[in-house]
Scaffold this active site. Structure first.
Site, short mmCIF file in Angstrom:
data_model
loop_
_atom_site.label_atom_id
_atom_site.label_comp_id
_atom_site.label_asym_id
_atom_site.label_seq_id
_atom_site.Cartn_x
_atom_site.Cartn_y
_atom_site.Cartn_z
N ASP A 51 0.82 -1.21 0.00
CA ASP A 51 0.00 0.00 0.00
C ASP A 51 0.85 1.25 0.00
OD1 ASP A 51 -2.24 -1.50 0.13
OD2 ASP A 51 -2.65 -1.14 2.25
N TYR A 115 5.93 -9.84 7.75
CA TYR A 115 5.75 -8.40 7.96
C TYR A 115 6.08 -8.04 9.40
CZ TYR A 115 3.19 -7.54 3.56
OH TYR A 115 2.83 -7.40 2.25
#
Lengths: 250, 250
Positions: A51, A115
């Site tokens: 993103d 992540y």
């Protein structure tokens, strides 16, 4: 043979990874840099979309000659990172390069991705963490957050942790590990899985923060997951705290 | 009573601390923020000048009403940092506030200051350290650098480590501690003294890096210091690696 690059980037200035018609993207910058280094147009394929504002420590992408499966170059492999970095802006850097087979696919061949999400909890913000962590100036119960995170591990339908409007058919993913830890005023959530739904780590983080504040009990996590209902989970944490840390291939 | 603030800032966007007619400075931003918070114009006095691009983890500055020795406010002391941070840009933050006597002087009452200089030695640059460390992509002999740094400790005439053109009369300073260490690909030089000449830490760092590269032997340091000759010392390391870390008052 094509080249597999590992790169790090500060995502703040970019509309994410994926090239768009109107937008400054990491993929576009890397495509331009490869063109300038190799002298011919290139196709650049990333391991994932990220993103806008999301960072990466170890994003992976392949480079091949445009329209072909591989490329040929006289640049020695160990010189490629420094050479391509000369054509990249300061907030993107290639850290390593290796050759992979023509059949290798940077996205489809991913075995797992890891992540990290960083939360800064001090009352006063840290200018060095501006846009690099979520400033959430409240003490968090890290032990409770870590207990809650354990319920993510395993094969689950994670549709409660997917942004509404996503059109993915199979919303099951396998989470291999999930851990919440803290050092000083920084709380970190680290999670690895075979894949992630849209906004999945950010919704997981928002939910865990509500656990850390005592608004949700860790034991409620199984019900939240099995509800398959986005509104049962917590808020979507901001993009600026998220880092794609590592990618593992088959 | 006046207010003593401790602040952190990313110096990249600023022409240093000191207010100038044409320049974006940290002092100017803090003066504006204090005005907006307290509702009256303020005098802001810093512990030190810092160069353009130099950072701070613990810069100290006092705030008083313009032309007066102190100020009065109804803002509770523990609320001042967060309140003033609302009027500061993201790259500057006040981290603590306390009251000090009218007679306190942020610069003249300093007992010692501690700087840290960060060097990143990996071949490929790290985008997260862009403008936040000196990228010097060579392996450095940290042990030799630390041995050399020990010669800085004590009372010396440091004019060999002062930018040429400075008009300071007394160029003697007492260095209390000096240490070079490494973690991963980052080498850190930490030094505390009762005061620093113009560019002193950056010239010390440039000299230590030449030691780390084997160009200067640690044992040459006493001669370099006693030469009182700027051209005997090493280069001036770039501003971006330097952090004013801590300030101690009498």
């Amino acid at each position: 043979m094509k080249i597999l690059l590992k790169l790090a980037y500060v995502g703040t200035a970019y509309c994410g990874w994926q090239a768009q018609n109107n937008g400054n993207t990491v993929q576009q910058r890397l495509t331009d840099a490869a063109h300038r280094l190799f002298g011919f147009e290139c196709d650049v394929t990333g391991c994932s979309r990220t993103d806008s504002g999301v960072h990466a420590n170890g994003f992976c992408a392949t480079v091949s000659k445009r329209g072909e499966l591989g490329l040929e170059t006289s640049v020695p492999t160990d010189r490629i990172p420094r050479a391509i970095n000369c054509f990249l802006p300061d907030d993107i850097a290639v850290v390593s390069a290796e050759w992979v087979d023509d059949g290798f696919h940077a996205r489809y061949d991913v075995k797992s991705k890891e992540y990290v999400y960083k939360i800064f909890t001090r009352q006063e913000r840290d200018p060095f963490l501006a846009e690099r962590a979520w400033h959430h100036p409240k003490q968090l119960d890290v032990k409770a957050m870590n207990a809650a995170a354990q319920y993510f591990v395993g094969l689950h339908d994670f549709s409660a942790f997917m942004a509404q409007g996503s059109k993915i058919v199979d919303t099951r993913r396998t989470v291999f590990s999930a851990e919440v830890s803290s050092r000083g005023d920084t709380v970190e959530f680290r999670v690895s899985a075979d894949g992630f739904l849209y906004n999945m780590v950010r919704i997981m983080t928002g939910t865990l923060v509500e656990v850390g504040e005592g608004k949700i009990s860790p034991d409620e996590l199984p019900n939240i997951i099995s509800s398959c209902n986005r509104s049962s989970a917590g808020i979507t944490a901001p993009a600026c705290g998220l880092y794609l840390d590592r990618v593992f291939y088959k």
